[in-house]
Design a protein around this motif. Structure first.
Motif, PDB file in Angstrom:
ATOM      1  N   LEU A  55      47.483  34.348  39.920  1.00  0.00           N
ATOM      2  CA  LEU A  55      46.751  32.832  40.084  1.00  0.00           C
ATOM      3  C   LEU A  55      46.667  32.530  38.516  1.00  0.00           C
ATOM      4  N   ILE A  56      45.731  33.544  37.831  1.00  0.00           N
ATOM      5  CA  ILE A  56      45.563  33.106  36.360  1.00  0.00           C
ATOM      6  C   ILE A  56      46.714  32.956  35.455  1.00  0.00           C
ATOM      7  N   PHE A  57      47.704  33.895  35.880  1.00  0.00           N
ATOM      8  CA  PHE A  57      48.999  33.821  35.293  1.00  0.00           C
ATOM      9  C   PHE A  57      49.709  32.427  35.352  1.00  0.00           C
ATOM     10  N   ALA A  58      49.617  31.998  36.829  1.00  0.00           N
ATOM     11  CA  ALA A  58      50.134  30.706  37.110  1.00  0.00           C
ATOM     12  C   ALA A  58      49.740  29.461  36.304  1.00  0.00           C
ATOM     13  N   ILE A  59      48.387  29.475  36.197  1.00  0.00           N
ATOM     14  CA  ILE A  59      47.781  28.473  35.670  1.00  0.00           C
ATOM     15  C   ILE A  59      47.785  28.560  34.176  1.00  0.00           C
ATOM     16  N   LEU A  60      47.338  29.915  33.741  1.00  0.00           N
ATOM     17  CA  LEU A  60      47.129  29.882  32.154  1.00  0.00           C
ATOM     18  C   LEU A  60      48.181  30.499  31.414  1.00  0.00           C
ATOM     19  N   ARG A  61      49.037  31.236  32.228  1.00  0.00           N
ATOM     20  CA  ARG A  61      50.337  31.880  31.660  1.00  0.00           C
ATOM     21  C   ARG A  61      49.856  32.964  30.587  1.00  0.00           C
ATOM     22  N   PHE A  62      48.912  33.815  31.086  1.00  0.00           N
ATOM     23  CA  PHE A  62      48.712  35.144  30.516  1.00  0.00           C
ATOM     24  C   PHE A  62      48.211  36.060  31.345  1.00  0.00           C
ATOM     25  N   ALA A  63      48.679  37.387  31.209  1.00  0.00           N
ATOM     26  CA  ALA A  63      48.280  38.463  31.618  1.00  0.00           C
ATOM     27  C   ALA A  63      46.887  38.965  31.321  1.00  0.00           C
ATOM     28  N   HIS A  64      45.943  38.616  32.338  1.00  0.00           N
ATOM     29  CA  HIS A  64      44.515  38.917  32.223  1.00  0.00           C
ATOM     30  C   HIS A  64      43.946  40.456  32.265  1.00  0.00           C
ATOM     31  N   PHE A  65      43.976  41.094  31.227  1.00  0.00           N
ATOM     32  CA  PHE A  65      43.819  42.424  31.010  1.00  0.00           C
ATOM     33  C   PHE A  65      42.194  42.866  31.276  1.00  0.00           C
ATOM     34  N   ALA A  66      41.283  41.842  31.390  1.00  0.00           N
ATOM     35  CA  ALA A  66      40.080  42.130  31.680  1.00  0.00           C
ATOM     36  C   ALA A  66      39.829  41.866  33.199  1.00  0.00           C
ATOM     37  N   HIS A  67      40.893  41.926  33.964  1.00  0.00           N
ATOM     38  CA  HIS A  67      40.564  41.691  35.300  1.00  0.00           C
ATOM     39  C   HIS A  67      39.804  42.896  36.117  1.00  0.00           C
ATOM     40  N   GLY A  68      40.260  44.152  35.623  1.00  0.00           N
ATOM     41  CA  GLY A  68      39.800  45.111  36.379  1.00  0.00           C
ATOM     42  C   GLY A  68      38.286  45.481  35.843  1.00  0.00           C
ATOM     43  N   ASP A  69      38.074  44.806  34.912  1.00  0.00           N
ATOM     44  CA  ASP A  69      36.151  44.951  34.590  1.00  0.00           C
ATOM     45  C   ASP A  69      35.620  43.919  35.208  1.00  0.00           C
ATOM     46  N   VAL A  70      36.227  42.870  35.716  1.00  0.00           N
ATOM     47  CA  VAL A  70      35.561  41.731  36.507  1.00  0.00           C
ATOM     48  C   VAL A  70      35.298  42.421  37.674  1.00  0.00           C
ATOM     49  N   MET A  71      36.303  43.179  38.281  1.00  0.00           N
ATOM     50  CA  MET A  71      35.936  43.905  39.418  1.00  0.00           C
ATOM     51  C   MET A  71      34.939  44.869  39.448  1.00  0.00           C
ATOM     52  N   THR A  72      34.666  45.573  38.438  1.00  0.00           N
ATOM     53  CA  THR A  72      33.761  46.388  38.244  1.00  0.00           C
ATOM     54  C   THR A  72      32.311  45.616  38.257  1.00  0.00           C
ATOM     55  N   LEU A  73      32.368  44.621  37.511  1.00  0.00           N
ATOM     56  CA  LEU A  73      31.073  43.787  37.346  1.00  0.00           C
ATOM     57  C   LEU A  73      30.636  43.335  38.762  1.00  0.00           C
ATOM     58  N   GLY A  74      31.618  42.912  39.509  1.00  0.00           N
ATOM     59  CA  GLY A  74      31.283  42.520  41.011  1.00  0.00           C
ATOM     60  C   GLY A  74      30.611  43.684  41.809  1.00  0.00           C
ATOM     61  N   ALA A  75      31.314  44.712  41.800  1.00  0.00           N
ATOM     62  CA  ALA A  75      30.839  46.126  42.250  1.00  0.00           C
ATOM     63  C   ALA A  75      29.397  46.327  41.864  1.00  0.00           C
ATOM     64  N   TYR A  76      28.905  46.395  40.807  1.00  0.00           N
ATOM     65  CA  TYR A  76      27.802  46.794  40.218  1.00  0.00           C
ATOM     66  C   TYR A  76      26.718  45.476  40.582  1.00  0.00           C
ATOM     67  N   LEU A  77      26.969  44.315  40.580  1.00  0.00           N
ATOM     68  CA  LEU A  77      25.927  43.236  41.092  1.00  0.00           C
ATOM     69  C   LEU A  77      25.637  43.445  42.486  1.00  0.00           C
ATOM     70  N   ALA A  78      26.879  43.991  43.193  1.00  0.00           N
ATOM     71  CA  ALA A  78      26.478  44.241  44.897  1.00  0.00           C
ATOM     72  C   ALA A  78      25.576  45.624  44.889  1.00  0.00           C
ATOM     73  N   TYR A  79      25.819  46.310  43.954  1.00  0.00           N
ATOM     74  CA  TYR A  79      25.071  47.610  43.808  1.00  0.00           C
ATOM     75  C   TYR A  79      23.547  47.352  43.822  1.00  0.00           C
ATOM     76  N   SER A  80      23.241  46.400  42.554  1.00  0.00           N
ATOM     77  CA  SER A  80      21.912  46.121  42.367  1.00  0.00           C
ATOM     78  C   SER A  80      21.316  45.596  43.570  1.00  0.00           C
ATOM     79  N   LEU A  81      21.820  44.629  44.314  1.00  0.00           N
ATOM     80  CA  LEU A  81      21.223  44.120  45.641  1.00  0.00           C
ATOM     81  C   LEU A  81      21.088  45.104  46.724  1.00  0.00           C
ATOM     82  N   VAL A  82      21.916  46.125  46.676  1.00  0.00           N
ATOM     83  CA  VAL A  82      21.600  47.147  47.674  1.00  0.00           C
ATOM     84  C   VAL A  82      20.597  48.040  47.254  1.00  0.00           C
ATOM     85  N   ALA A  83      20.541  48.419  45.980  1.00  0.00           N
ATOM     86  CA  ALA A  83      19.532  49.362  45.559  1.00  0.00           C
ATOM     87  C   ALA A  83      18.147  48.818  45.435  1.00  0.00           C
ATOM     88  N   THR A  84      17.964  47.353  45.052  1.00  0.00           N
ATOM     89  CA  THR A  84      16.667  46.737  44.785  1.00  0.00           C
ATOM     90  C   THR A  84      16.152  46.093  46.051  1.00  0.00           C
TER      91      THR A  84
END
Lengths: 234, 315, 299
Positions: C31-60
């Protein structure tokens, strides 16, 4: 007060000026055509009116409001519609979706205006569910005009709407442009097919090397022998 | 000699040596990005190939992994470059006719696969343990002269590369390369074989990166998976080139020096932090480098030493 | 029959779950490529961020990770919009490859922030072993896999509805078709861009949480998936969100099934080399059909 009034437009691409002081005006309910040789700055002038080129000098007003330097988005909201010469439909989307995209700024009146567009171009209603990329050149031009009409503009600008079309289809398009104009919409045309365009226009501008060369009523321009020789193919 | 002064000198020598190694890597990347506009996201992979090749060829024999051929270090350098080039060639062949994003994705892929293999194949390069018996040239001279001599060697390599790159930049080859970078269609229209030129720049640049890896393995006398982390190779080298000024060979070296100073300088600072923060200091440095890259790209995209516009020929 | 059940239980079903994770990530990249025409290399790290946000809710707060998922998706979506505004917006008129370099910087920033806030230890959402859920006959599936697959199907269906029916979804398709024409038509392209990041980031966060559920949580969980995500996006035809779903599923299943002992008693591909399968597929596509099976737009 003129519907559209541009005075002293100077500008172009990068460092190169293509427009060296162009004036253009369109009155309400008028059809105005811009003609001239290749490279005279016809399409550039239209792009400048629509905010696609930054002007170095000059002023553009729409209904008295200063719109110099405004972005296309704001101009559409202000009542301006623009149909570029090439790549003027969303090829992968259906005809209906193309029209919906035209109405992006005015979703409220979408259904009503779409019926008006279908009345104007009945063939589009038949092909409503077909991807626009599969249509013929003339039909695609109708989709593009229809899309621009969806915001109910006061002024519709068309960049060479008949380029590459057969004479028969060209006639149809001109006929529809007159019909749009009869509905109360001002029209500004850039045309290569100058003679045919002047036949439906009220007034015309002849541009040469980025400047106004002749200005007058369509009849006067058609009657001028100098124009006939240089710009109307004899 | 005063112990403190001696320590300071040794530190300065190590800084300068690392500057030289990163300078080599930056010159290699400048060949690809600065000359030809090719985005290589897998510097780590080509670096690793050069480093491991050197380690296997020059280290003393070991039952634990391939090699221990005990070659003289200088003989290993051309082999390291050759191997990196051999891996770059098919990657370039496949991707260079396509849009730049494809090369970026493919190079990050090949680099991760190379690192995966080196990490998992114990027989090849001792897996995660790495090889820690890599000889360093001039070692026998002892401290500090051995280090000084090796520093001189690294700087000499960088200087030769710099002069060669400068010659290439103004040569017909370099001009054709830049023409292709700036307007591919126009260059193709006047008969330039776009893909072949790009392939040459890509392969030569990757060979230079392999050379950088080889020098690094010699300097640290060790190569392991931690030393080929993309952070320390791919990312840091990109930041250096962008900050120094891509398209300018001198800028590439200045960027290497500047960023390495920041990187190691912040290490000195963060070592003074409270103990619980020291472990996290390397992340703060990565954060700083990341922010620096974005800000420089947004505000000073041309870098410290911008690319020189072509000289005008009047008359 | 028993062999088939074993094959499905141990390789095919887990492969589909992994494929769902890839699909969610690759859709965002496409989708990001379709709209903005570039390969988003930080996408994996956005995934990681989401995973840790969930972890904080689970842990706290002691939430179930499946409840935390919803908020993590929201967090990933908003974080992505913020990243775009701060890091990528100044490059709207630049060549795509410049934005790729900027996404390198974003990658470093996001990952180092994660390491600073959450540390580098390997974490788990929940401990203990759950018995697989029996399906028909000998067929069984892990509960987490069932949930991942069902939630992914719901997300994919909503995405399809959004893109084909909603005004904003259609505007996204219009902008991907022709960004200049979209601007001329009066479409607010910056709003379309914000929606693109909301959706891409939200899906990435969901993929990250699922990746954490499927195995473990560590700061490079997303980076490790970048290669299969790109492979999935290319396989499906980059710029084609539906293609990315098919590509993700195909790569996920291929990676798991490749570790089946097809010849002899040993896995055909050692599990450590699963990513090599993705790379192999990527290389094959680049050689034979770079536009992907669904004819993406880049070349």
């Amino acid at each position: 007060m003129a519907l559209l009034e541009a005075t002293g437009m100077v500008g172009g691409y990068g460092g190169m000026d293509i427009l060296n002081g162009v004036d253009i005006a369109v009155e309400a309910r008028e059809i105005v055509v811009i003609i001239g040789a290749n490279g005279a700055g016809k399409s550039t002038a239209m792009k400048a009116l629509f905010g696609l080129i930054n002007l170095r000098a000059g002023k553009v007003t729409l209904n008295g409001a200063d719109i110099t330097g405004a972005v296309p988005n704001a101009l559409v909201a202000h009542g301006m519609g623009y149909v570029p010469q090439e790549r003027n439909v969303f090829r992968t989307m259906t005809v209906r979706e193309n029209l919906e995209m035209g109405a992006f700024l005015k979703p409220g009146t979408q259904a009503r205006v779409m019926e008006q567009v279908f009345a104007l171009f009945p063939v589009l209603k038949e092909k409503a569910a077909q991807p626009a990329g599969e249509l013929s050149g003339g039909q695609r031009q109708m989709v593009a005009v229809g899309r621009a009409l969806m915001t109910e503009p006061k002024l519709l600008m068309l960049d060479e709407p008949t380029a590459g079309l057969s004479p028969l289809v060209m006639e149809q398009i001109f006929d529809r442009i007159v019909a749009v104009n009869k509905a109360g919409i001002g029209i500004l045309l850039v045309e290569q097919n100058a003679r045919q365009a002047l036949a439906i226009a009220h007034r015309g501008y002849v541009l040469a090397t980025g400047r106004n060369r002749f200005t007058g009523t369509a009849e006067a321009l058609l009657a001028n022998p100098e124009i006939g020789q240089s710009f109307l193919g004899g | 000699m005063d112990m403190q002064l001696f320590g300071l000198i040794m530190y300065a020598i190590s800084l300068a040596t690392m500057f030289g190694i990163y300078g080599v890597l930056c010159l290699g990347l400048n060949l690809q990005w600065g000359f030809a506009g090719l985005f290589n996201a897998g510097i780590a992979g080509f670096f690793a190939v050069g480093a491991y090749a050197t380690a296997i060829l020059t280290s003393p024999e070991s039952p634990n992994y391939l090699g221990g051929f005990g070659w003289p270090p200088l003989l290993a350098l051309p082999i390291a470059m050759l191997l990196s080039g051999l891996i770059a060639w098919p990657v370039g062949r496949i991707c260079l006719g396509l849009k730049g994003d494809y090369l970026a994705m493919a190079t990050i892929g090949i680099s991760e696969i190379i690192r995966l293999i080196l990490k998992n194949e114990d027989w090849l390069a001792n897996g995660t343990m790495g090889i820690s018996t890599v000889p360093r040239p001039f070692e026998s001279l002892g401290q500090p002269w051995g280090n000084v001599a090796f520093l001189g060697f690294v700087l000499l390599v960088m200087a030769i590369l710099y002069l060669a790159a400068e010659r290439a930049w103004i040569s017909p080859w370099g001009r054709a390369m830049r023409a292709i970078r700036d307007n591919e269609l126009a260059a193709a229209a006047i008969g330039k074989d776009v893909v072949r030129f790009r392939l040459e720049a890509f392969v030569i640049g990757s060979m230079v990166m392999g050379l950088g890896g080889a020098l690094s393995a010699m300097y640290f006398k060790f190569i392991g998976s931690s030393a080929t982390e993309p952070l320390l190779t791919t990312f840091l080298v990109w930041v250096m080139l962008i900050i120094g000024g891509s398209g300018n060979n001198r800028g590439a070296m200045v960027g290497a020096g500047l960023v390495w100073l920041i990187w190691s300088g912040t290490e000195l600072l963060t070592n003074r932090l409270p103990a619980e923060w020291i472990t996290r200091s390397s992340y703060m440095r990565a954060l700083l480098i990341g922010i620096l890259l974005i800000v420089v790209l947004q505000r000073f995209a041309k870098g410290v030493l911008p690319e020189k516009p072509p000289r005008r020929i009047d008359g | 029959m028993e062999a088939l059940a074993d094959f499905c239980n141990l390789y095919f079903f887990p492969g589909i779950a992994v494929g769902c994770i890839y699909a969610l990530g690759a859709v965002g990249i496409s989708l990001i490529f379709a709209i903005l025409r570039f390969a988003h290399f930080a996408h994996g790290d956005v995934m990681t961020l989401g995973a840790y946000l969930a972890y904080s809710l689970v842990a706290t707060l002691g939430w179930s990770v499946y409840v935390a998922l919803a908020l993590a998706v929201l967090g990933g979506a908003l974080a992505s919009v913020l990243i775009d505004q701060m890091a990528y917006k100044p490059f709207r008129r630049s060549p795509g490859i410049i934005v790729v370099i900027a996404s390198f910087g974003v990658m470093l920033v996001v990952r180092s922030l994660i390491q600073l806030f959450w540390g580098v230890d390997v974490l788990n959402y929940e401990t203990g072993i759950r018995m697989p859920v029996p399906l028909i006959g000998d067929f069984r599936m892990a509960q987490k896999h069932i949930i991942i697959i069902v939630v992914s199907i719901v997300i994919a269906a909503s995405l399809h509805w959004f893109l084909s029916r909603s005004r904003m979804g259609k505007a996204m398709r219009a902008m991907s078709d022709d960004a200049d024409l979209a601007r001329i038509s009066g479409i607010d392209t910056e709003r379309v861009v914000r929606w693109t990041w909301l959706i891409g980031g939200g899906l990435a966060a969901a993929a990250g949480v699922f990746a954490g559920i499927n195995s473990k949580l560590h700061p490079s969980v997303g980076w490790d998936l970048l290669l299969p995500l790109f492979a999935a996006a290319i396989l499906g035809g980059i710029g084609k969100p539906y293609g990315a779903i098919v590509g993700g599923l195909a790569i996920g299943v291929a990676q798991e099934v490749a570790t089946y002992p097809w010849i002899g008693d040993l896995p055909l591909v050692p599990p450590a080399y699963k990513n090599a399968v993705a790379f192999f597929v990527m290389v094959c596509m680049l050689i034979w059909r770079p536009t992907g099976i669904f004819r993406g737009r880049v070349l």
